[in-house]
Design an enzyme around this catalytic site. Sequence first.
Site, PDB file in Angstrom:
ATOM      1  N   ASP A  66       0.881  -1.157   0.000  1.00 29.09           N
ATOM      2  CA  ASP A  66       0.000   0.000   0.000  1.00 29.09           C
ATOM      3  C   ASP A  66       0.931   1.223   0.000  1.00 29.09           C
ATOM      4  O   ASP A  66       1.986   1.202   0.623  1.00 29.09           O
ATOM      5  CB  ASP A  66      -0.880  -0.054   1.259  1.00 29.09           C
ATOM      6  CG  ASP A  66      -2.137   0.778   1.105  1.00 29.09           C
ATOM      7  OD1 ASP A  66      -2.196   1.592   0.168  1.00 29.09           O
ATOM      8  OD2 ASP A  66      -3.053   0.616   1.935  1.00 29.09           O
TER       9      ASP A  66
ATOM     10  N   CYS B 261     -15.009 -25.768   8.938  1.00 28.83           N
ATOM     11  CA  CYS B 261     -13.720 -25.178   8.547  1.00 28.83           C
ATOM     12  C   CYS B 261     -12.637 -26.254   8.526  1.00 28.83           C
ATOM     13  O   CYS B 261     -12.596 -27.128   9.382  1.00 28.83           O
ATOM     14  CB  CYS B 261     -13.349 -24.065   9.529  1.00 28.83           C
ATOM     15  SG  CYS B 261     -11.775 -23.279   9.143  1.00 28.83           S
TER      16      CYS B 261
ATOM     17  N   CYS C 121      -9.296 -25.545   8.593  1.00 29.19           N
ATOM     18  CA  CYS C 121      -8.005 -24.958   8.965  1.00 29.19           C
ATOM     19  C   CYS C 121      -7.302 -25.798  10.037  1.00 29.19           C
ATOM     20  O   CYS C 121      -7.897 -26.670  10.666  1.00 29.19           O
ATOM     21  CB  CYS C 121      -8.180 -23.515   9.442  1.00 29.19           C
ATOM     22  SG  CYS C 121      -8.651 -23.328  11.169  1.00 29.19           S
TER      23      CYS C 121
ATOM     24  N   HIS D 251      -7.334 -19.363  11.875  1.00 27.16           N
ATOM     25  CA  HIS D 251      -8.733 -19.672  11.538  1.00 27.16           C
ATOM     26  C   HIS D 251      -9.381 -18.541  10.730  1.00 27.16           C
ATOM     27  O   HIS D 251      -9.990 -18.788   9.682  1.00 27.16           O
ATOM     28  CB  HIS D 251      -9.563 -19.957  12.792  1.00 27.16           C
ATOM     29  CG  HIS D 251     -11.027 -19.961  12.484  1.00 27.16           C
ATOM     30  ND1 HIS D 251     -11.643 -21.017  11.838  1.00 27.16           N
ATOM     31  CD2 HIS D 251     -11.974 -18.988  12.618  1.00 27.16           C
ATOM     32  CE1 HIS D 251     -12.908 -20.708  11.616  1.00 27.16           C
ATOM     33  NE2 HIS D 251     -13.135 -19.488  12.075  1.00 27.16           N
TER      34      HIS D 251
HETATM   35 ZN   LIG Z   1     -10.905 -22.922  11.233  1.00 21.88          ZN
END
Ligand SMILES: [Zn+2]
Length: 411
Positions: A93, A339, A341, A370
């Site tokens: 940026d 999920c 992860c 996560h």
């Molecule tokens: Zn997760």
Amino acid sequence: MSFSFDIKHAESGSLARVGTINTPHGPIQTPAFIPVGTKATVKSVLPEAMKDLGSQALLSNAYHLYLQPGSDVLDEAGGLAKFMNWPGPTFTDSGGFQVLSLGVGFKKVLAMDAQTFRRDDVIAGNKDRLAHVDDEGVTFKSHLDGSMHRFTPEVSMQVQHQIGADIMFAFDECTTLHNTRPYQELAMDRTFAWAIRCLDEHKRLTEERIGKPYQALFGVIQGAQYEDLRKKAATDLGTLESSGQSFDGFGIGGALDKGQLGTIVSWVNEILPEDKPRHLLGIGAPEDLFVGVENGCDTFDCVLASRIARTSAVYTMEGRFNLSNSRFKRDFTPIDSQCDCYTCTHYTRAYMHHVFRGKEIISATLATIHNERFIVRLVDQMRQALLDGNFADMKADFLGRYTHRSGQSRD
Ligand SMILES: [Zn+2]
């Protein structure tokens, strides 16, 4: 030059598309969410873990790295990716947003809602004003040690070339929804003049720094909530050529009224050249990502996923909640049962509750993994849904369950 953008699929009836951005450090399949590592690190998470959770690229900040450790240090180290041991593409940026947000004291959020935001949130009083803008650039006081510095379009380009990210942004004047219409016009004219200077300096540096990987430069579209200003910025910057150089892609920046996000983005993306990538700056809340994708944005960044993780807030398919809440003390299920992860595969809500309550360092690591996975995967799923022709169903299914709303945040 090893930078290109290939469009694989364009959605009929909307601006959405699926493509690949090719950079010297590898490809980025778009649409994609780009996690933020402001100071050349995603706080508390190893680069290997970021790779494992599906992150295709990382975005760092030129302003912060210029102040510490100094962009010359990154240049000597062989560039940002090598310095931080990240094997993939990187973005920086430009520093315009940070110079002004830290300088004016409007913190890190550009009011997302024109209805509810108050003047007090935006300007922390003239006494605290650490940045002054003029037509040439911005003079500001370091938020670290009070030392005085000056950023001009040329300095921003020099700093970003030294940092060496694959994708850089032009130096712009970032306004807030609070600024008056005449001021927005003035800032936009300034941003246009600065865009020309960025292209010229970028061209000079690219030629001077022979042997370095090509760095792409994205112009930044401002204009706040005004249709004519946004469209003018998109037209002017989209066709701009200086020193035989035009922008390689575009960032959509500045104050974005959340209620009007899709409208503003579509004004701009209907005008910008179709064959160049478009990055929506500072946007990363799940519901906003859908709006960005269906209105033609290719990449996104936002610091919220990691920032809120460190305060125990996590995204799930059922919305956002805080793991430090006592209701999780004996909850032996994963943060999100859908999920995939590392954290959800190996830990329970009860464990996460325990490490947050105990202020254990691992709490930040596990929650960040996560949240970043949740957002990266959500955008990956949008990309797949576009290819499969069921984006609308996927969006309705997700939003039907997910309710929390959160704002724009750059870092
Ligand atoms: Zn997760």
